[in-house]
Design an enzyme around this catalytic site. Structure first.
Site, PDB file in Angstrom:
ATOM      1  N   ASN A  13     -10.309 -22.474  13.242  1.00  0.00           N
ATOM      2  CA  ASN A  13      -9.043 -23.030  13.724  1.00  0.00           C
ATOM      3  C   ASN A  13      -8.251 -21.888  14.353  1.00  0.00           C
ATOM      4  O   ASN A  13      -7.671 -21.075  13.653  1.00  0.00           O
ATOM      5  CB  ASN A  13      -8.292 -23.647  12.529  1.00  0.00           C
ATOM      6  CG  ASN A  13      -6.935 -24.206  12.927  1.00  0.00           C
ATOM      7  OD1 ASN A  13      -6.594 -24.257  14.115  1.00  0.00           O
ATOM      8  ND2 ASN A  13      -6.159 -24.620  11.939  1.00  0.00           N
ATOM      9  N   TRP A  14      -8.259 -21.847  15.682  1.00  0.00           N
ATOM     10  CA  TRP A  14      -7.622 -20.728  16.386  1.00  0.00           C
ATOM     11  C   TRP A  14      -6.097 -20.856  16.416  1.00  0.00           C
ATOM     12  O   TRP A  14      -5.416 -19.951  16.847  1.00  0.00           O
ATOM     13  CB  TRP A  14      -8.167 -20.627  17.813  1.00  0.00           C
ATOM     14  CG  TRP A  14      -9.605 -20.179  17.902  1.00  0.00           C
ATOM     15  CD1 TRP A  14     -10.449 -19.884  16.865  1.00  0.00           C
ATOM     16  CD2 TRP A  14     -10.358 -19.970  19.108  1.00  0.00           C
ATOM     17  NE1 TRP A  14     -11.671 -19.498  17.347  1.00  0.00           N
ATOM     18  CE2 TRP A  14     -11.657 -19.546  18.718  1.00  0.00           C
ATOM     19  CE3 TRP A  14     -10.072 -20.098  20.464  1.00  0.00           C
ATOM     20  CZ2 TRP A  14     -12.650 -19.242  19.661  1.00  0.00           C
ATOM     21  CZ3 TRP A  14     -11.067 -19.808  21.396  1.00  0.00           C
ATOM     22  CH2 TRP A  14     -12.333 -19.381  20.990  1.00  0.00           C
ATOM     23  N   LYS A  15      -5.591 -22.005  16.041  1.00  0.00           N
ATOM     24  CA  LYS A  15      -4.137 -22.261  16.046  1.00  0.00           C
ATOM     25  C   LYS A  15      -3.545 -21.899  17.415  1.00  0.00           C
ATOM     26  O   LYS A  15      -4.194 -22.156  18.431  1.00  0.00           O
ATOM     27  CB  LYS A  15      -3.485 -21.515  14.884  1.00  0.00           C
ATOM     28  CG  LYS A  15      -4.173 -21.833  13.548  1.00  0.00           C
ATOM     29  CD  LYS A  15      -3.422 -21.371  12.348  1.00  0.00           C
ATOM     30  CE  LYS A  15      -4.187 -21.772  11.089  1.00  0.00           C
ATOM     31  NZ  LYS A  15      -3.518 -21.390   9.866  1.00  0.00           N
ATOM     32  N   HIS A 106      -3.270 -31.190   9.273  1.00  0.00           N
ATOM     33  CA  HIS A 106      -3.118 -29.788   8.868  1.00  0.00           C
ATOM     34  C   HIS A 106      -1.710 -29.581   8.312  1.00  0.00           C
ATOM     35  O   HIS A 106      -0.739 -30.156   8.826  1.00  0.00           O
ATOM     36  CB  HIS A 106      -3.381 -28.868  10.069  1.00  0.00           C
ATOM     37  CG  HIS A 106      -3.520 -27.433   9.654  1.00  0.00           C
ATOM     38  ND1 HIS A 106      -2.442 -26.656   9.330  1.00  0.00           N
ATOM     39  CD2 HIS A 106      -4.622 -26.658   9.471  1.00  0.00           C
ATOM     40  CE1 HIS A 106      -2.873 -25.449   8.970  1.00  0.00           C
ATOM     41  NE2 HIS A 106      -4.192 -25.428   9.051  1.00  0.00           N
ATOM     42  N   GLU A 108       0.336 -27.284   8.639  1.00  0.00           N
ATOM     43  CA  GLU A 108       1.331 -26.817   9.624  1.00  0.00           C
ATOM     44  C   GLU A 108       1.888 -27.991  10.421  1.00  0.00           C
ATOM     45  O   GLU A 108       3.073 -28.014  10.764  1.00  0.00           O
ATOM     46  CB  GLU A 108       0.693 -25.748  10.532  1.00  0.00           C
ATOM     47  CG  GLU A 108       0.511 -24.427   9.791  1.00  0.00           C
ATOM     48  CD  GLU A 108      -0.624 -23.557  10.294  1.00  0.00           C
ATOM     49  OE1 GLU A 108      -1.124 -23.770  11.416  1.00  0.00           O
ATOM     50  OE2 GLU A 108      -1.026 -22.646   9.539  1.00  0.00           O
ATOM     51  N   GLU A 178      -7.235 -27.570   1.926  1.00  0.00           N
ATOM     52  CA  GLU A 178      -6.589 -26.289   2.202  1.00  0.00           C
ATOM     53  C   GLU A 178      -5.313 -26.174   1.371  1.00  0.00           C
ATOM     54  O   GLU A 178      -4.264 -26.709   1.770  1.00  0.00           O
ATOM     55  CB  GLU A 178      -6.220 -26.183   3.685  1.00  0.00           C
ATOM     56  CG  GLU A 178      -7.390 -26.305   4.618  1.00  0.00           C
ATOM     57  CD  GLU A 178      -7.078 -25.714   5.986  1.00  0.00           C
ATOM     58  OE1 GLU A 178      -7.755 -24.774   6.379  1.00  0.00           O
ATOM     59  OE2 GLU A 178      -6.137 -26.184   6.639  1.00  0.00           O
ATOM     60  N   GLY A 184      -3.262 -18.355   5.400  1.00  0.00           N
ATOM     61  CA  GLY A 184      -2.682 -17.208   6.081  1.00  0.00           C
ATOM     62  C   GLY A 184      -2.019 -16.209   5.152  1.00  0.00           C
ATOM     63  O   GLY A 184      -1.274 -15.332   5.597  1.00  0.00           O
ATOM     64  N   SER A 222      -7.502 -18.597   3.847  1.00  0.00           N
ATOM     65  CA  SER A 222      -7.915 -17.186   3.732  1.00  0.00           C
ATOM     66  C   SER A 222      -9.408 -16.993   3.460  1.00  0.00           C
ATOM     67  O   SER A 222      -9.794 -16.102   2.709  1.00  0.00           O
ATOM     68  CB  SER A 222      -7.068 -16.468   2.662  1.00  0.00           C
ATOM     69  OG  SER A 222      -5.706 -16.487   3.036  1.00  0.00           O
ATOM     70  N   GLY A 243      -9.062 -19.918   9.583  1.00  0.00           N
ATOM     71  CA  GLY A 243      -7.994 -19.586  10.522  1.00  0.00           C
ATOM     72  C   GLY A 243      -8.154 -18.162  11.014  1.00  0.00           C
ATOM     73  O   GLY A 243      -8.971 -17.861  11.885  1.00  0.00           O
ATOM     74  N   GLY A 244      -7.381 -17.254  10.412  1.00  0.00           N
ATOM     75  CA  GLY A 244      -7.325 -15.850  10.848  1.00  0.00           C
ATOM     76  C   GLY A 244      -8.684 -15.222  11.132  1.00  0.00           C
ATOM     77  O   GLY A 244      -8.887 -14.608  12.188  1.00  0.00           O
TER      78      GLY A 244
HETATM   79  P1  PGA Z   1      -6.379 -19.028   7.264  1.00  0.00           P
HETATM   80  O1  PGA Z   1      -6.047 -20.475   7.878  1.00  0.00           O
HETATM   81  O2  PGA Z   1      -7.874 -18.914   7.195  1.00  0.00           O
HETATM   82  O3  PGA Z   1      -5.756 -18.057   8.226  1.00  0.00           O
HETATM   83  O4  PGA Z   1      -5.759 -18.978   5.917  1.00  0.00           O
HETATM   84  C1  PGA Z   1      -6.794 -21.609   7.529  1.00  0.00           C
HETATM   85  C2  PGA Z   1      -6.222 -22.842   8.223  1.00  0.00           C
HETATM   86  O5  PGA Z   1      -4.999 -22.978   8.300  1.00  0.00           O
HETATM   87  O6  PGA Z   1      -6.987 -23.698   8.706  1.00  0.00           O
END
Ligand code: PGA
Length: 263
Positions: A13-15, A106, A108, A178, A184, A222, A243-244
């Site tokens: 997930n590149w956001k 998600h 977010e 998640e 994050g 994470s 994500g990251g």
């Molecule tokens: P993260 O994000 O790996 O940076 O914690 C995961 C996500 O939000 O899908």
């Protein structure tokens, strides 16, 4: 090689990242790694979710890869079809561009963009109607976990979509658990806690649908190469939403390798 009935998924997930030049580098780095040390498709499905702006370009870049890497939309409109809806992208428009997967729910989107159950249900309904596969994200906040409500919150989020997912459509659902406090933050749920929640989700899904045992349940929060192997070793963790660490080709590749080889 997969010992479990469910083929693992690793999705990046590149956001709202990265800039165009870095994205190109990321894609070519990943293609190179997969060419030199292939991960078989039957051992792990791979996907990346770039920004809406970059979806088609990234999809085209991956078309020359030595294996399939799916392109996943990070969002979809609550409106279906086409029409006068400035700024929106419907499920049909995604399907028209051969985008077959979408993230919905998600944390977010739920938190920052106030996407509540009715909104998410509309999105899920339209995405499924357009024959997209939905990666439906669920997860509890730290406060909910500390209050002992984690399980209830997560299972409720899954039950929420049951009213819009028709019987056969459960085959087009992937769940991503998640925990919000792990996204994050560098804090990962312990493999034991993650496995316990995944087992509950599995139990809940089997009560809702006969396809419950086949639905992939990904863990997110994470995930990195350092913790991927122990997460992959948990029986009910069928992959990762990353994500990251997905913004680095080598890290993402190593996570995929962990799932492909451990499962
Ligand atoms: P993260 O994000 O790996 O940076 O914690 C995961 C996500 O939000 O899908």
């Amino acid at each position: 090689m997969s010992g479990s009935a469910v083929t693992p998924w690793v999705v990046g997930n590149w956001k709202m990242n990265p800039m165009q030049a870095e994205a190109k580098e990321l894609v070519s780095g990943l293609k190179e790694l997969l060419k030199n040390n292939p991960i078989k498709e039957e051992d792990c499905y791979l996907g990346v979710a770039p920004t809406m702006l970059a979806l088609s370009a990234i999809q085209a870049d991956f078309s020359s890869a030595t294996r399939v890497i799916y392109t996943v939309a990070q969002n979809v409109s609550i409106i279906e079809g086409t029409g006068a809806y400035t700024g929106e992208v419907s499920a049909q428009l995604l399907q028209d561009q051969q985008i077959k997967f979408v993230l919905i729910g998600h944390s977010e989107r739920r938190e920052i963009f106030s996407e509540n159950t009715p909104i998410l249900n509309q999105k899920v309904k339209h995405a499924l109607a357009a024959d997209l596969t939905v990666i439906y994200c669920v997860g509890e906040s730290l406060q909910q976990r500390e209050n002992g409500q984690a399980e209830q919150v997560v299972l409720q989020q899954i039950c929420d979509i049951a009213s819009v997912v028709q019987a056969e459509q459960w085959q087009k659902i992937v769940i991503a658990y998640e925990p919000i406090w792990a996204i994050g933050t560098g804090k990962t749920a312990s493999p034991e806690d993650a496995q316990a929640m995944h087992a509950k989700i599995r139990e809940g899904l089997t009560q809702i649908t006969p396809f419950g045992a086949q639905i992939a349940i990904l863990y997110g929060g994470s995930v990195k190469p350092e913790n991927a192997v122990e997460l992959a070793a948990c029986p009910d963790i069928n992959g990762a939403l990353v994500g990251g660490a997905s913004l680095n080709a080598e890290s993402f590749y190593k996570i995929a390798q962990a799932f492909a080889h451990t499962k």
